[in-house]
Enzyme design. Structure first.
Site, PDB file in Angstrom:
ATOM      1  N   GLY A   1       0.821  -1.225   0.000  1.00 36.35           N
ATOM      2  CA  GLY A   1       0.000   0.000   0.000  1.00 36.35           C
ATOM      3  C   GLY A   1       0.842   1.257   0.000  1.00 36.35           C
ATOM      4  O   GLY A   1       0.308   2.361   0.083  1.00 36.35           O
TER       5      GLY A   1
ATOM      6  N   ASN B   1      -4.321  -2.656   1.366  1.00 35.39           N
ATOM      7  CA  ASN B   1      -4.328  -1.960   0.067  1.00 35.39           C
ATOM      8  C   ASN B   1      -5.496  -2.493  -0.765  1.00 35.39           C
ATOM      9  O   ASN B   1      -5.664  -3.705  -0.897  1.00 35.39           O
ATOM     10  CB  ASN B   1      -2.983  -2.242  -0.634  1.00 35.39           C
ATOM     11  CG  ASN B   1      -2.863  -1.520  -1.972  1.00 35.39           C
ATOM     12  OD1 ASN B   1      -3.786  -0.820  -2.382  1.00 35.39           O
ATOM     13  ND2 ASN B   1      -1.729  -1.707  -2.624  1.00 35.39           N
TER      14      ASN B   1
ATOM     15  N   GLU C   1       4.913  -7.381   4.327  1.00 36.50           N
ATOM     16  CA  GLU C   1       3.612  -7.302   5.001  1.00 36.50           C
ATOM     17  C   GLU C   1       3.562  -8.137   6.265  1.00 36.50           C
ATOM     18  O   GLU C   1       4.163  -9.201   6.367  1.00 36.50           O
ATOM     19  CB  GLU C   1       2.463  -7.648   4.054  1.00 36.50           C
ATOM     20  CG  GLU C   1       2.569  -8.952   3.347  1.00 36.50           C
ATOM     21  CD  GLU C   1       1.539  -9.077   2.214  1.00 36.50           C
ATOM     22  OE1 GLU C   1       1.092  -8.075   1.659  1.00 36.50           O
ATOM     23  OE2 GLU C   1       1.205 -10.229   1.901  1.00 36.50           O
TER      24      GLU C   1
HETATM   25  N1  LIG Z   1       1.466   8.692  -6.512  1.00 34.85           N
HETATM   26  C1  LIG Z   1       0.245   8.419  -6.102  1.00 34.85           C
HETATM   27  N2  LIG Z   1      -0.728   9.295  -6.267  1.00 34.85           N
HETATM   28  C2  LIG Z   1      -1.973   9.039  -5.855  1.00 34.85           C
HETATM   29  N3  LIG Z   1      -2.355   7.916  -5.247  1.00 34.85           N
HETATM   30  C3  LIG Z   1      -1.425   6.966  -5.042  1.00 34.85           C
HETATM   31  C4  LIG Z   1      -0.083   7.172  -5.463  1.00 34.85           C
HETATM   32  N4  LIG Z   1       0.606   6.070  -5.121  1.00 34.85           N
HETATM   33  C5  LIG Z   1      -0.289   5.235  -4.529  1.00 34.85           C
HETATM   34  N5  LIG Z   1      -1.493   5.761  -4.476  1.00 34.85           N
HETATM   35  C6  LIG Z   1      -2.678   5.151  -3.855  1.00 34.85           C
HETATM   36  O1  LIG Z   1      -2.321   4.140  -3.010  1.00 34.85           O
HETATM   37  C7  LIG Z   1      -2.870   2.909  -3.396  1.00 34.85           C
HETATM   38  C8  LIG Z   1      -1.898   1.803  -3.167  1.00 34.85           C
HETATM   39  O2  LIG Z   1      -0.811   1.931  -4.036  1.00 34.85           O
HETATM   40  P1  LIG Z   1      -0.116   0.678  -4.720  1.00 34.85           P
HETATM   41  O3  LIG Z   1      -1.108  -0.266  -5.207  1.00 34.85           O
HETATM   42  O4  LIG Z   1       0.857   1.226  -5.681  1.00 34.85           O
HETATM   43  O5  LIG Z   1       0.631   0.064  -3.508  1.00 34.85           O
HETATM   44  P2  LIG Z   1       1.713  -1.077  -3.530  1.00 34.85           P
HETATM   45  O6  LIG Z   1       2.898  -0.507  -2.885  1.00 34.85           O
HETATM   46  O7  LIG Z   1       1.852  -1.570  -4.903  1.00 34.85           O
HETATM   47  O8  LIG Z   1       1.042  -2.137  -2.609  1.00 34.85           O
HETATM   48  P3  LIG Z   1       1.160  -3.696  -2.707  1.00 34.85           P
HETATM   49  O9  LIG Z   1       2.465  -4.090  -2.207  1.00 34.85           O
HETATM   50  O10 LIG Z   1       0.053  -4.145  -1.862  1.00 34.85           O
HETATM   51  O11 LIG Z   1       0.946  -4.034  -4.138  1.00 34.85           O
HETATM   52  C9  LIG Z   1      -3.198   3.063  -4.832  1.00 34.85           C
HETATM   53  O12 LIG Z   1      -4.274   2.243  -5.171  1.00 34.85           O
HETATM   54  C10 LIG Z   1      -3.550   4.523  -4.917  1.00 34.85           C
HETATM   55  O13 LIG Z   1      -4.892   4.722  -4.512  1.00 34.85           O
HETATM   56 MG   LIG Z   2       1.428  -3.241  -5.827  1.00 33.80          MG
END
Ligand SMILES: Nc1ncnc2c1ncn2[C@@H]1O[C@H](COP(=O)(O)OP(=O)(O)OP(=O)(O)O)[C@@H](O)[C@H]1O
Ligand SMILES: [Mg+2]
Length: 1118
Positions: free
Chosen positions: A122, A171, A403
């Site tokens: 997330g 997330n 996580e």
């Molecule tokens: N640069 C950004 N601008 C706006 N919203 C963002 C941005 N980065 C992340 N988010 C928000 O945060 C949420 C989670 O981001 P993301 O899915 O990239 O997390 P992750 O690090 O890939 O998590 P995981 O490890 O669970 O896959 C996204 O769905 C989005 O709503």
């Molecule tokens: Mg991701």
């Protein structure tokens, strides 16, 4: 120039020109410059920046990204342009700056790149990876082919996210698989294609999801977004609750439109290059997985006491078989039996209910995870580079984040192991790079202590004593193997490891730790302690799918399913155990690490600001925890170990050259020498900086800030100087312009004034000139007039003179002529006298008479000859006659006139026809009868006598009258018959024939009276200008009974004339015509006197007749 330290407020206030990372900073953009450097200031700096929407901060070349949890306007095409081809530190920190740096060093320096995105679940890794890809897509080459490649690379994301992401408690779009994507470029930097590697999908999620979480997105997307038709084809219902595999408590995710996402996924599949039948097959497999969850079993005991299971409701099974093209009995059998083959022996055992459920779930998980792998392969097929030329590669790693859940199982263990490895590579590469740079630049540096997690990696992956090795050993060991035996083994082997904790271990440290249940072990990861439930480790590591099931799947007529289970082919039975999930993962991570080490790393360290997935919340404790385990502070320290800031000489000189007179405005020598001069001039203590080979290294951030402050001050001074010079220039320019303008205006005015003056003089000159000309002209005129008069006078005088002369001459000539005439006369007389004297003696007796006669004859002759030419026209009425020439011919002249007149009258008469003659005879008769007697006569002369005015024969009205009169009609005319009683007139037709006079009614044509001409004795009429006349009848005659007729006619003269002539020719007696203004008319017995008087002109020119008394009838003639 001396140092002056500015306060921090002053510093902030003066940061205006946004040309560098250092300008207009909120907090510090690069943590390396943080002063003082401790955890609090680190977090405060992040927080301050986060509050101002600055979600990116650097640690040197590492980007820290804090998830804003809301869309910020910092990813627009304008931003892309802003960061394009700019140096990393030139603008405020941004993920685009890192992307640009990576792309440019790939393109320009031919260095393969990898972008390592780490952070916990997330934190924004997936979003960051997408931003990097979209930036690179935006700045790299263009063109139809390239655009298609880009589009396919970008569109692979939604497909993989739909199948590999799910909502977790951390997330809403959590990646449940690891993804590493190599984007391949040609030498120009145009994208050629890509290769995606996927790492261990969390397939347990297919059959079970923790509370508050969902299955993979695609299940919900199909059920929400597919059309009724499509659902029907897939034998699915829209209702989520119909499917056991779908966790119900959070089927709907806030802000996520599954239906719309389904459309996006289908569209993306199409763009990536999936055929329609492929897409259809993929969804059929997904449907089959979903429906597998609905197969339920019930226990059934067999005679031999073995437990057996049976499918409760075969309907679902039937539909799955229809969907996948598997024989229902084959699948049913695969769910009831397990065949074990050993040394050419086949042993079939029945499955109890639990085993049947295990088999079902294993099948579902395998089906789904194999489908996912197939999707990745299929996408790779589409996006793989078409050429075989050498490629440059940019790898983007987006792997599931570290996580910690309440219940952590094998999957979390694997995921966290992967994160440990990434952390390690981060430490290794960062330190190595730093170290190498110092060595490269020939700078001394001091070692910094940091936590190296190699020891944890070793705990997990060590080939002999590592947890994964233990697990594999357990799985392969003959005998009873359970999760507990595995834990026991761990307790034996790892007990002494400082990062391993377990209640069961011999180490007494945790014997009393009640927070650690007996079935769990705990690992102190770099990012924190994680407690793993040992249950399921063995099974998940084994990842067993009963051969009966894989064989059943291979028998499917569905080509995709058949392809997913190649081991089901009975001809290719492999009795060797497949590698365990753990060892597979370890191997793939090792390969990945090796791969990453060959590339230039770029780090994006994602931080999660809060656990609520909410914007604007910055949880200090949570962030602090992440900073700690990510080792960011150490990262800064390492970066600053030797020197906090380094910069190549050229940009350094460019930035600070205005601080030294020698370097400002231009430095001609090498950049390094310039920087040396500059730093000497600024009297910066020597221990504060070091000169590397290509860079200047600044030890303390304070020094940099001081440099910056001086620069700001200097810029202000320069600005003032520029302003001063500009103002001076402006005033001078304005003055010069005004001066120039004044000269122009003055010259124009002078010109105007002179023009006016000239005009005035010219006008005056013209006036004077005109006066002079007028005066001269008048003078000339006078002279000319005088001259003319003189000429005229001379002419008159001359004329008079010539006249006098002429008259004198005339008089003389006349005198002379008279004299000559007199002389001639006298001479003639003299001659005559002489002749007469001479000839007197010869003819004295008859000569006189003869000369007289001769002369008379000659005169007569001359008279007649002249008359011949002078006779007037032949018209009888022409009164002209030439004058008489000689008095003695007077009577002859008159006689000649009379004879000529008679002659020309005769000539005129000779032209007449007989009829004309008759008319003229009548006219002559009339003239004899009435000329000078009746005043009416002259008016009648001009009227031709027509006689028959009424055309009796032609008018059918008078047919009877015509028939009654058979003689020739001489007169037929309408007359008024005067009534003797009152003098009123009645119209009658008057007919005169050869023998009779007739009166007939005008209207009817009836004959009223008929009088033979012999009985007409007299006709009376007045002498005046009227048409009245009385026809007197012979007394005693037959017609006289009614008395005489008193008539009036417009043609009285003609009628009377014709009556007179007819009577004369018939009776040979002249009719008596009495012209008198008073005559008697016999009416029956009475005689009435008709009297004509001169009347008034009251009634116009018409005479009126009035009966005055018995004896008098008065006719008033106007
Ligand atoms: N640069 C950004 N601008 C706006 N919203 C963002 C941005 N980065 C992340 N988010 C928000 O945060 C949420 C989670 O981001 P993301 O899915 O990239 O997390 P992750 O690090 O890939 O998590 P995981 O490890 O669970 O896959 C996204 O769905 C989005 O709503
Ligand atoms: Mg991701």
């Amino acid at each position: 120039m001396k140092w002056r330290i500015l306060t921090s407020e002053e510093k902030m206030a003066k940061m205006e020109v946004k040309t560098s990372l250092l300008d207009n900073m909120i907090g510090v953009g690069d943590m390396v410059l943080l002063e003082p450097l401790d955890e609090d200031s680190f977090i405060n700096n992040l927080k301050k920046r986060y509050d101002h929407n600055e979600v990116y901060t650097y640690i040197g070349s590492v980007v820290i990204s804090i998830n804003p949890y809301r869309s910020l306007p910092i990813y627009t095409p304008e931003k892309v342009e802003e960061y394009r081809n700019r140096n990393f530190y030139e603008l405020s920190p941004h993920i685009f700056a890192l992307s640009d740096e990576a792309y440019r060093s790939l393109r320009d320096q031919d260095k393969d790149q990898c972008i390592l995105i780490t952070g916990e679940s997330g934190a924004g890794k997936t979003e960051a990876s997408k931003l990097v890809m979209s930036y690179v897509a935006a700045v790299c080459g263009k063109g139809a082919e390239v655009n298609q490649v880009k589009e396919q690379l970008l569109q692979s994301n939604p497909v993989l996210e739909a199948f590999g992401n799910a909502k977790t408690v951390r997330n809403d779009n959590s990646s449940r698989f690891g993804k590493y994507m190599d984007i391949e470029f040609d030498f120009k930097g145009d994208p050629l294609g890509g290769v995606i590697s996927n790492y261990l999908l969390e397939k347990s999620r297919v059959v079970k999801q923790p509370r508050g979480e969902r299955n993979f997105h695609i299940f919900y997307q199909i059920l929400s977004g597919a059309s009724e038709d499509f659902l029907c084809k897939l034998k699915l219902e829209r209702d989520f609750s119909r499917y056991n595999y779908l966790g119900l408590d959070s089927a709907k995710v806030n802000g996520v439109d599954d239906a719309a996402n389904f459309r996006t996924v289908r569209n993306a599949m199409q763009i990536v290059g999936f055929m329609d039948h492929e897409t259809q097959s993929v969804f059929e497999v997904v449907a089959a997985v979903l429906k597998l969850g609905n197969i339920e079993f019930k226990p059934e005991s067999r005679v031999n006491g073995l437990d057996e299971s049976k499918i409760k409701d075969k309907n679902e099974l039937k539909e799955i078989c229809e969907l996948t093209g598997i024989d229902q009995s084959v699948l049913e059998r695969a769910f009831s039996f397990r065949t074990v083959e050993a040394k050419q022996e086949k042993v079939s055992t029945t499955l109890n209910v639990a085993q049947a459920y295990y088999a079902r779930d294993a099948l579902a998980k395998n089906l789904y995870s194999r489908l996912f792998s197939w999707l990745v392969t299929r996408i790779n097929e589409s996006i793989k580079a078409q050429t075989k030329v050498r490629k440059k590669v940019m790898g983007v790693l987006d792997i599931y984040g570290f996580e910690i859940f309440e219940d952590n199982s094998f999957e979390q263990f694997i995921i966290n192991y992967c994160n440990e490895k990434l952390q390690q590579i981060f430490i290794e590469l960062t330190l190595k790079e730093e170290q190498e740079e110092y060595i490269r630049e020939g700078i001394e540096w001091t070692h910094i202590e940091y936590f190296n997690n190699a020891i944890i990696c070793d705990l997990i992956e060590n080939n002999q004593t590592g947890i994964l090795a233990m697990l594999d050993e357990e799985c392969l060991r003959p005998g009873t193997v359970t999760d507990d035996t595995f834990l026991e083994k761990l307790n034996q082997v790892c007990a002494t490891h400082q990062h391993f904790e377990s209640r069961m271990s011999k180490c007494s440290r945790f014997l009393n730790d009640t927070s650690l249940p007996h079935s769990c072990f705990r690992i102190q990861h770099y990012a924190g302690k994680v407690m793993y439930q040992v249950e399921g480790f063995v099974d998940k590591n084994n990842d067993l799918l009963y051969r009966d099931l894989s064989q059943a799947m291979w028998k499917a007529s569905h080509s995709l399913i058949k392809a997913l289970f190649p081991e089901g082919n009975p001809t290719k039975i492999n009795l060797k155990r497949p590698p365990t999930a753990g060892s597979q993962f370890k191997a793939s991570v090792a390969t990945l690490m090796k791969n990453l080490q060959t590339k230039n790393p770029n780090y994006i360290r994602c931080i999660k600001p809060n656990d609520k997935k909410a914007a604007h919340i910055f949880n200090d404790a949570l962030v602090c925890h992440q900073i700690r385990y990510l080792g960011l502070l150490e990262n800064v320290r390492v970066r600053r170990a030797g020197y906090a800031f380094r910069q190549a000489y050229e940009p350094c000189l460019e930035r600070y050259k205005m601080l030294c007179k020698q370097t400002w405005p231009h430095w001609r020598g090498p950049a390094r020498a310039g920087v040396e001069v500059l730093f000497n001039e600024l009297e910066i203590p020597e221990e504060e900086f070091s000169f590397g080979r290509s860079k200047i290294f600044i030890r303390n951030p304070r020094t940099l800030f001081k440099l910056e402050d001086l620069r700001k001050q200097r810029l202000e001074d320069l600005a003032t100087l520029i302003e001063k010079i500009y103002r001076g220039w402006k005033c001078r320019t304005r003055f010069l312009l005004m001066k120039k303008s004044q000269i122009v205006i003055a010259s124009w005015y002078r010109r105007y004034a002179q023009q006016k003056k000239y005009q005035k003089i010219k006008n005056s000159a013209v006036i004077v000139q005109s006066y002079i000309r007028g005066w001269k002209a008048r003078k000339l005129l006078r002279e000319l007039k005088h001259q003319k008069r003189c000429n005229e006078a001379a002419t008159i005088i001359a004329a008079y003179w010539h006249g006098t002369q002429a008259r004198r001459e005339l008089k003389r000539l006349k005198e002379e002529a008279r004299r000559k005439h007199a002389v001639a006369v006298i001479w003639a007389y003299w001659l005559g006298l002489k002749v007469r004297r001479e000839y007197r003696k010869f003819f004295r007796a008859n000569a006189g008479r003869k000369i007289y006669e001769f002369t008379l004859q000659r005169l007569m002759q001359k008279y007649f000859l002249e008359m011949k030419n002078k006779v007037p026209s032949l018209s009888p009425i022409d009164k002209n006659w030439p004058a008489r020439p000689y008095l003695f011919l007077d009577s002859t002249h008159k006689e000649l006139k009379r004879i000529f007149h008679l002659w020309r009258c005769k000539k005129y008469r000779d032209q007449f026809t007989d009829q004309q003659k008759l008319i003229y005879e009548e006219k002559l008769e009339a003239s004899e009868l009435f000329k000078d007697k009746k005043a009416l006569y002259p008016a009648s002369v001009g009227q031709p006598f027509q006689g028959a005015y009424l055309e009796i024969s032609k008018n059918p009205k008078y047919k009877k009258l015509k028939d009654a009169v058979d003689e020739k009609i001489i007169i037929a005319e309408v007359v008024n018959k005067i009534n003797r009683a009152n003098g009123k007139a009645t119209s009658r037709i008057f007919l005169l024939t050869k023998n009779n006079v007739l009166l007939a009614d005008q209207k009817s044509g009836n004959i009223k009276s008929e009088v033979p001409l012999g009985d007409v004795t007299k006709v009376s009429m007045s002498s005046q200008n009227d048409g009245f006349f009385a026809v007197h009848l012979k007394e005693g005659s037959g017609a006289a009974g009614k008395g005489d007729f008193l008539l009036s006619s417009d043609h009285l003269i003609e009628m009377a004339t014709k009556l007179y002539r007819t009577t004369l020719s018939q009776t040979k007696q002249k009719l008596n015509i009495e012209i008198s203004d008073e005559f008697l008319v016999q009416f029956r017995q009475d005689k009435v006197c008709v009297k004509f008087i001169q009347g008034s002109q009251k009634n116009g020119n018409i005479p009126t007749c009035k009966r005055k008394n018995n004896r008098l009838l008065e006719v008033a003639v106007p």
